[in-house]
Motif scaffolding. Structure first.
Motif, PDB file in Angstrom:
ATOM      1  N   VAL A  73       0.836  -1.210   0.000  1.00 32.12           N
ATOM      2  CA  VAL A  73       0.000   0.000   0.000  1.00 32.12           C
ATOM      3  C   VAL A  73       0.867   1.254   0.000  1.00 32.12           C
ATOM      4  O   VAL A  73       0.584   2.226  -0.715  1.00 32.12           O
ATOM      5  CB  VAL A  73      -0.957  -0.017   1.206  1.00 32.12           C
ATOM      6  N   THR A  74       1.953   1.247   0.785  1.00 29.37           N
ATOM      7  CA  THR A  74       2.820   2.432   0.834  1.00 29.37           C
ATOM      8  C   THR A  74       3.559   2.654  -0.481  1.00 29.37           C
ATOM      9  O   THR A  74       4.004   3.782  -0.757  1.00 29.37           O
ATOM     10  CB  THR A  74       3.843   2.282   1.971  1.00 29.37           C
ATOM     11  N   ALA A  75       3.718   1.591  -1.281  1.00 35.13           N
ATOM     12  CA  ALA A  75       4.408   1.746  -2.572  1.00 35.13           C
ATOM     13  C   ALA A  75       3.497   2.258  -3.674  1.00 35.13           C
ATOM     14  O   ALA A  75       3.976   2.635  -4.750  1.00 35.13           O
ATOM     15  CB  ALA A  75       5.022   0.403  -2.989  1.00 35.13           C
ATOM     16  N   MET A  76       2.184   2.301  -3.442  1.00 36.47           N
ATOM     17  CA  MET A  76       1.247   2.690  -4.503  1.00 36.47           C
ATOM     18  C   MET A  76       1.442   4.118  -5.016  1.00 36.47           C
ATOM     19  O   MET A  76       1.337   4.355  -6.234  1.00 36.47           O
ATOM     20  CB  MET A  76      -0.187   2.482  -4.015  1.00 36.47           C
ATOM     21  N   PRO A  77       1.715   5.127  -4.165  1.00 37.23           N
ATOM     22  CA  PRO A  77       1.849   6.496  -4.706  1.00 37.23           C
ATOM     23  C   PRO A  77       2.967   6.645  -5.738  1.00 37.23           C
ATOM     24  O   PRO A  77       2.896   7.509  -6.606  1.00 37.23           O
ATOM     25  CB  PRO A  77       2.128   7.338  -3.454  1.00 37.23           C
ATOM     26  N   ARG A  78       4.002   5.815  -5.654  1.00 38.74           N
ATOM     27  CA  ARG A  78       5.126   5.929  -6.586  1.00 38.74           C
ATOM     28  C   ARG A  78       5.055   4.923  -7.723  1.00 38.74           C
ATOM     29  O   ARG A  78       5.976   4.812  -8.524  1.00 38.74           O
ATOM     30  CB  ARG A  78       6.440   5.717  -5.822  1.00 38.74           C
TER      31      ARG A  78
END
Length: 371
Positions: free
Chosen positions: A25-30
């Motif tokens: 989930v934390t990797a989704m913005p990039r």
């Protein structure tokens, strides 16, 4: 069809899943196109994680864990600064904790290759790669340390179980010896005395009949002889009851499974459903012999396979299911062996029925007998 109980995921299962899902989930913005694909694949692979009990050492769970490591590691290569490494190393920890040596070696080699790939692509200093390898080493050592601790705990529990079994057997042997002594006393004193009394009363009745005694006197002696005969029968029943030591079916099956665990080192569990009750000796013998035959076949055809046994007390019947977990579907047997045929004949005499054959991941025997 299996007999494994449906269970809610444990806290460790949810933690194992969260350590994969949260970094995704934390990797989704990039994320870009390829990263989105890898995130989706990793999240899809993580879905069964909470329901895999402790990532047990089985081929499906090993393949799933290695696939998660590969997909999370690929995402880490695509997005080097993301938290994908958390999913990578946490899954590696659980593989080291529970899996066999071959999956552990594959997981460590895969981690090493991914670290080297990230280092080459980013062209970092060699100290950066070395520090990451140090993290991998710490994760592996922590997993091995935890694994050794769990093994020691299991050995301690096994030793305690053996000691408890030895104490129970000692107490049971002492009780059997005392019951045998009482049975001998009853047989040698009371039963013999009642037998002699019955014979003397019969002789006295015949003498009274010969001498023409009154019918009332003869009737009284007949009544006394009948009471002596009934007392002798009851004494013999008491001796027989003292000589026998009926073991509950659950205990007998549990003892067979304990012997299998000690012999093979594999898991063997018993699940009892319904309210246990006293069974007819013939029914209990049929159930115990069925488990005994099933375990003998497992030792012969699938050594070290895990075994699940379910004993279900239903209204008017008892159902027994024995399933071994070979990790694959076994081939169909050409013909039933003597043991299975004997089991079927024994159950048929009780108006029950037996089903046996290959299941999804092993051999399964199911029988139902009226009780």
């Amino acid at each position: 069809m299996t007999t494994r109980r449906a269970r809610f995921p444990s806290a460790q299962g949810w933690l194992r899943w969260a350590l994969i899902a949260v970094p995704m989930v934390t990797a989704m913005p990039r994320a870009d196109g390829l990263a989105w694909v890898l995130i989706g694949v990793t999240l899809a692979l993580s879905v069964p994680m909470p329901w895999i009990q402790d990532l047990g050492a089985r081929t499906p769970s090993a393949v799933l864990a290695l696939a998660v490591i590969a997909s999370a590691g690929a995402l880490w290569v695509v997005l080097p600064g993301s938290w994908a490494s958390v999913a990578l190393f946490s899954t590696t920890f659980f593989v080291v904790l529970r899996q066999a040596p071959a999956p552990i070696a594959l997981a460590v080699a895969l981690n090493a290759a991914l670290i080297a790939t990230v280092w080459v692509l980013r062209q970092d200093r060699w100290e950066t790669a070395l520090s990451t390898y140090a993290v991998l080493a710490v994760v592996v050592l922590m997993g091995l340390n935890r694994r050794a601790r769990l093994a020691r705990l299991e050995q301690t529990e096994l030793a305690l179980a053996r000691a408890q079994t030895a104490n129970e057997e000692h107490a049971r042997a002492a009780a059997l010896a005392e019951r045998a002594r009482i049975a001998r006393e009853l047989h040698d004193v009371l039963a013999h005395s009642l037998a002699g009394l019955s014979l003397n009363l019969q002789g006295a009745r015949l003498m009274l009949v010969r001498d023409g005694a009154s019918p009332d006197a003869v009737a009284q002696l007949e009544r006394a002889q009948q009471l002596a005969s009934e007392g002798l029968a009851e004494a013999r029943q008491a001796v027989a009851a003292l000589r026998e030591d009926a073991v509950p079916v659950e205990r007998a099956i549990a003892d067979l499974l304990a012997a299998y665990r000690l012999d093979s080192g594999a898991r063997a569990d018993l699940e009892v459903a319904g309210e246990p009750r006293e069974l007819d000796p013939a029914v209990g013998t049929a159930l115990v012999r069925a488990v005994q035959e099933a375990l003998a076949n497992t030792r012969k055809h699938a050594a070290h396979a895990e075994v699940d046994v379910k004993l279900d007390y239903a209204d008017g019947s008892v159902r027994l299911t024995v399933a071994d977990r070979q990790g694959r579907r076994p081939p169909d047997a050409a013909a039933a062996g003597y043991g299975l045929r004997g089991m079927g004949e024994r159950v048929a005499l009780l108006d029950g029925h037996v089903e046996s054959g290959p299941g999804e991941d092993g051999w399964r025997i199911h029988l139902t007998v009226p009780a």
